[in-house]
Enzyme design. Sequence first.
Site, PDB file in Angstrom:
ATOM      1  N   ASP A  18     -13.091  49.150 -15.418  1.00 25.90           N
ATOM      2  CA  ASP A  18     -14.278  50.533 -16.980  1.00 25.90           C
ATOM      3  C   ASP A  18     -14.920  49.101 -17.404  1.00 25.90           C
ATOM      4  O   ASP A  18     -14.618  47.884 -17.848  1.00 25.90           O
ATOM      5  CB  ASP A  18     -13.027  50.439 -17.811  1.00 25.90           C
ATOM      6  N   ASN A  66     -15.108  61.782 -12.822  1.00 27.16           N
ATOM      7  CA  ASN A  66     -16.655  61.683 -13.196  1.00 27.16           C
ATOM      8  C   ASN A  66     -17.623  62.248 -13.356  1.00 27.16           C
ATOM      9  O   ASN A  66     -19.176  62.075 -12.462  1.00 27.16           O
ATOM     10  CB  ASN A  66     -16.551  60.021 -12.619  1.00 27.16           C
TER      11      ASN A  66
HETATM   12  C1  FPP Z   1     -16.078  52.837 -15.541  1.00 23.95           C
HETATM   13  O1  FPP Z   1     -17.160  51.844 -16.702  1.00 23.95           O
HETATM   14  C2  FPP Z   1     -16.583  52.332 -13.902  1.00 23.95           C
HETATM   15  C3  FPP Z   1     -17.399  53.543 -13.624  1.00 23.95           C
HETATM   16  C4  FPP Z   1     -16.943  54.705 -13.455  1.00 23.95           C
HETATM   17  C5  FPP Z   1     -17.729  53.310 -11.638  1.00 23.95           C
HETATM   18  C6  FPP Z   1     -17.006  51.416 -10.788  1.00 23.95           C
HETATM   19  C7  FPP Z   1     -18.480  51.151 -10.152  1.00 23.95           C
HETATM   20  C8  FPP Z   1     -18.799  50.263 -10.212  1.00 23.95           C
HETATM   21  C9  FPP Z   1     -18.206  49.082 -10.957  1.00 23.95           C
HETATM   22  C10 FPP Z   1     -20.309  50.574  -9.609  1.00 23.95           C
HETATM   23  C11 FPP Z   1     -20.220  50.835  -8.388  1.00 23.95           C
HETATM   24  C12 FPP Z   1     -18.845  50.387  -7.008  1.00 23.95           C
HETATM   25  C13 FPP Z   1     -18.849  50.027  -5.940  1.00 23.95           C
HETATM   26  C14 FPP Z   1     -17.767  49.744  -5.228  1.00 23.95           C
HETATM   27  C15 FPP Z   1     -20.074  49.234  -5.349  1.00 23.95           C
HETATM   28  P1  FPP Z   1     -17.652  53.245 -17.328  1.00 23.95           P
HETATM   29  O2  FPP Z   1     -18.941  53.719 -17.051  1.00 23.95           O
HETATM   30  O3  FPP Z   1     -17.014  54.719 -17.820  1.00 23.95           O
HETATM   31  O4  FPP Z   1     -17.758  52.592 -18.432  1.00 23.95           O
HETATM   32  P2  FPP Z   1     -17.854  53.425 -20.108  1.00 23.95           P
HETATM   33  O5  FPP Z   1     -16.378  53.814 -20.142  1.00 23.95           O
HETATM   34  O6  FPP Z   1     -17.698  51.955 -20.766  1.00 23.95           O
HETATM   35  O7  FPP Z   1     -18.818  54.140 -20.641  1.00 23.95           O
END
Ligand code: FPP
EC number: 2.5.1.-
Length: 246
Positions: A18, A66
């Site tokens: 996250d 998401n």
């Molecule tokens: C959370 O950050 C992360 C995600 C929703 C996606 C995770 C994806 C990756 C790390 C990249 C792609 C994955 C792979 C395995 C290639 P957020 O966007 O919720 O952050 P925030 O809470 O700060 O908005």
Amino acid sequence: MTELDPTKLPRHLAIIMDGNGRWAEQRMLRRIVGHQRGVETVRMVVEQASRLGIGYLTLFAFSSENWSRPKTEVRALMTLLQKYIRIETGRMMKNNIRFNVIGNRNDLPREVNQILDEALQQTARNTGMVLTLALSYGGRQEIVRAAVRLAEEVRTGGLAPERITEELFARHLDTVGLPDPDLLIRTSGEMRISNFLLWQLAYAELYFTDINWPDLTIDQLYRALADYQARERRFGKTSAQLIGRN
Ligand code: FPP
């Protein structure tokens, strides 16, 4: 560097990655740049976990919830995912990693499913760490899917309801074949499970860090593992029972 006891590593490590969006916003960058940097952390963690001999690594890459993000972000995440899998399949082969996916794959774009199938097939005979990506995944949805499958078996007459045990139920979850996670790490300061592996995390140790996912370093990963190693896992028993005094 934080010291680890190689004999006391979690067999199954699960991670809620996250804070990519916040990492980017804090730097006046687009959220997708945070996800791109997040992929670098994914590479580091996969490599470290596999080198340490952790048997199972499960990463929450995209939740059922998401899908309600802006279309541009969803599309960018799907593209990133395709690129990651295409590039990483070779490295998984080199490191003997078996790829695995959980979640509702019916909702994923066809091109993504195709690439996932290729990676699953190519790595199917690898015998090292099992790397599971949770994609379009929600714990409640997974539990409902399992209940529906069991209900089908009851309806068609093959299964008597009284034969439904915890073990049988677990075998109808997406995670069939994976042991329950021993440790869950969540980055970015949020202290929630957010519908991740609801059934499987029943006895997991939880570790939260304020660091945003793109900023997580090897040493911070090791610190989380060292913290886990210092805990006593009782599974409902007393300490005395655990050391065989009772
Ligand atoms: C959370 O950050 C992360 C995600 C929703 C996606 C995770 C994806 C990756 C790390 C990249 C792609 C994955 C792979 C395995 C290639 P957020 O966007 O919720 O952050 P925030 O809470 O700060 O908005």
